[in-house]
Design an enzyme around this catalytic site. Sequence first.
Site: not given
Ligand code: PEP
Ligand code: MG
Length: 749
Positions: A357, A597, A621, A668
């Site tokens: 945190h 992913e 991922d 993303c």
């Molecule tokens: C990703 O895997 O790129 C993603 C955006 O999800 P997270 O980082 O939450 O696994």
């Molecule tokens: Mg992910």
Amino acid sequence: MLSQLREIVEHVSKEDNVHVALEILVRQTCAAMHTECCTIYLANEQQQRLELMATQGLTFQGDTIHINFNEGLVGLVKRTAEPINIAQAAKHSAFKFFPQLGEDTYNAFLGTPIIHRKQVLGVLVIQQKQSRQFSETEESFLVTLAAQVAVLIAHAKSQGLSFFDDNQLTVIKGIAASSGVAIGPMWWDNTQPELSDVFPASALDINREQELLSLAIDHALADFKRMRKKLDLELNKDALAIFDLFTHLLNDPMLRKDLKMQIAKGDRADWALRQVVESYANRFAKMSDIYLRERAQDVRELGQRLLFFLHNSEQPIHEFSDPIILVVRELTASILASVPKDKLLAVVSLEGAANSHAAILSRAMGIPAVMGVSINPELLSGKLSIVDGYSGEIFPDPTTELLTEYRELVTEESELSHMVEQTLDLNAATKDGQRIQVLLNAGLSADTSISLNKGVDGVGLYRTEISFLLQQQFPSEEEQVQQYRAVLQAYPTKRVVMRTLDIGGDKALPYLPIEEDNPFLGWRGIRFTLDHPDIFLIQLRAMLRASQGLDNLSILLPMVSSVQELDGAITLINQAYDEVAQLQHDIVPPQIGVMIEVPSMLYLLPFMAEKVDFVSVGTNDLTQYLLAVDRNNAQVADIYETLHPSVLAAMKHIFQTCQSYQLPVCICGELAGDPIGALLLVGLGYDTLSMNTSNVAKVKYLLRQTTMEELQHLASQALLQPYGDAIYNQMRDYFEEKGLAGFIRAGKS
Ligand code: PEP
Ligand code: MG
């Protein structure tokens, strides 16, 4: 043999003085291996030579012996990083006679490299008069010993210890937890009582001790409330969650009962506190999940705060006349709040990880932070130092040249962030007018404050895990409605993509422990929610209810690896929609998207295209699964290459497939917010990027300096490269040519 090995390592590691430790090493190795001579040389990379650190059996004169990397058998071991085992050293072509070593009495030679994380730190040698080859068992003993010694040496180096007498730069290495550079005096507060220093003591008056405890709890609760309020102006809800967690823990009847019972047994309040806190913290620390393990620190911090209020009734007030670099054992939200922001240059924490945190908080506050640093804080206090939050390096007592270099860096940094912030409100577009949608990643970490974010075209990824992780049970539908509505309302005219629960992997729920050998390949994301339609439907209904009258909700499904999973999820979304629409009007069906992913999705896209409204690529991922490398494992961090050629090829494939099916696609993962990644992705054709708030202004600025033609050319060149490094170098050259090198600074090397 094994017990001897263990004994040597144990003796050596117990010794604080590293030179004495190496003396012990050579002595005990001689004894264990029944040989007359053992010597350890360490590599001085700056001088390109091996320096004799300790020996038993060599009778050299003078105080220093240096062997250049290109000299003799020892140099050969260093260069080849392989053991050499020969009966008659002098007959080897690489042998070099060093008269001052007095080694002419020895014939047999066995030298093995001391290697830590691919780097040869030195050479460990045993020699014998008898002309014989050492046995395989002896060789493997020495190799095993060298591997263990390597860990000890690497650890000593990470503490900033210089083995050599020259003016070698001392660097202390930690985990880069929050980027930025700071220069200033280190400040370490050693006046606070430490929970670990509380020793057994009996209560003289049990009632009085109970009373003191209650008072301390009240004070602590009031303090958290005050701290929360103080930080409220600067931070978002996620970051403030730590205070809610403390308050929640302090109000937990179990904890209070355990504390009271311990005092009732006759222990003084502080001693009772230490015992109870340690047993709670140990329970967390034993958990396999990283997130939960880190909660052990939160419990200890809570105990530390309570101890403070047991001893004092007032909050400590330090007057800082000048800004400082704060050194703490464990960085916590309350410590961060206790130093005025204009007096806090950076933080260095002996414990902690990049996911705690406190790390999240320091990122939110824009304060450089380095964590997990092994140093003696007493030695650092007061020293002028440099903290490099990009590389995780700390330079105590830096040289004048280094100071000048870093001072320039600090100035450049602030100029750069000032410059990019100026144009934050402008649309994201390339110089030749190609409009790019820049969206926000929000939800999981503190850098995603909804209210603080301007200049974005909407939310591309709202991670919903945090409210599930911070509670003691699944949040109710109503609680979720409130939370989601706040987010949707913050962007009434823009799209908000909410991702359904993605727990599992490194994010297990405290109230639903999942024990798996390979959590990242296990019960994660959609796999979990499809197995728990009850939980899934509550979340889906909450999202839909929250969107009433707003019409800006998109639902994104994580970790999908097959068409069946997508079908199952769509059925449940439709069911939730029907249920909600029967009771509430003005709810439009949401757009549905799926995350790419898992590599299988690359080949399933054609089947998915007609079932979904959009896709979003999770490069974090996707990279992990494409390269088979755990994204959280520091040991293999260098294999997790974000610019790996196969990642780039996959991105190209995804874009082209989506284009041929006219399927909107967004990125993303972290790559979208990375200056190099963002430009390459736009060059590949992507026009929607979702990123953390800290990257928004930078990426928008960069896009404005480039043309589509340039970016397309860069991307097509990058696709021809067989190595990730080559892609990086090509992009670095481009940034340099354009005068944009400041955007890709990865710290000083
Ligand atoms: C990703 O895997 O790129 C993603 C955006 O999800 P997270 O980082 O939450 O696994
Ligand atoms: Mg992910």
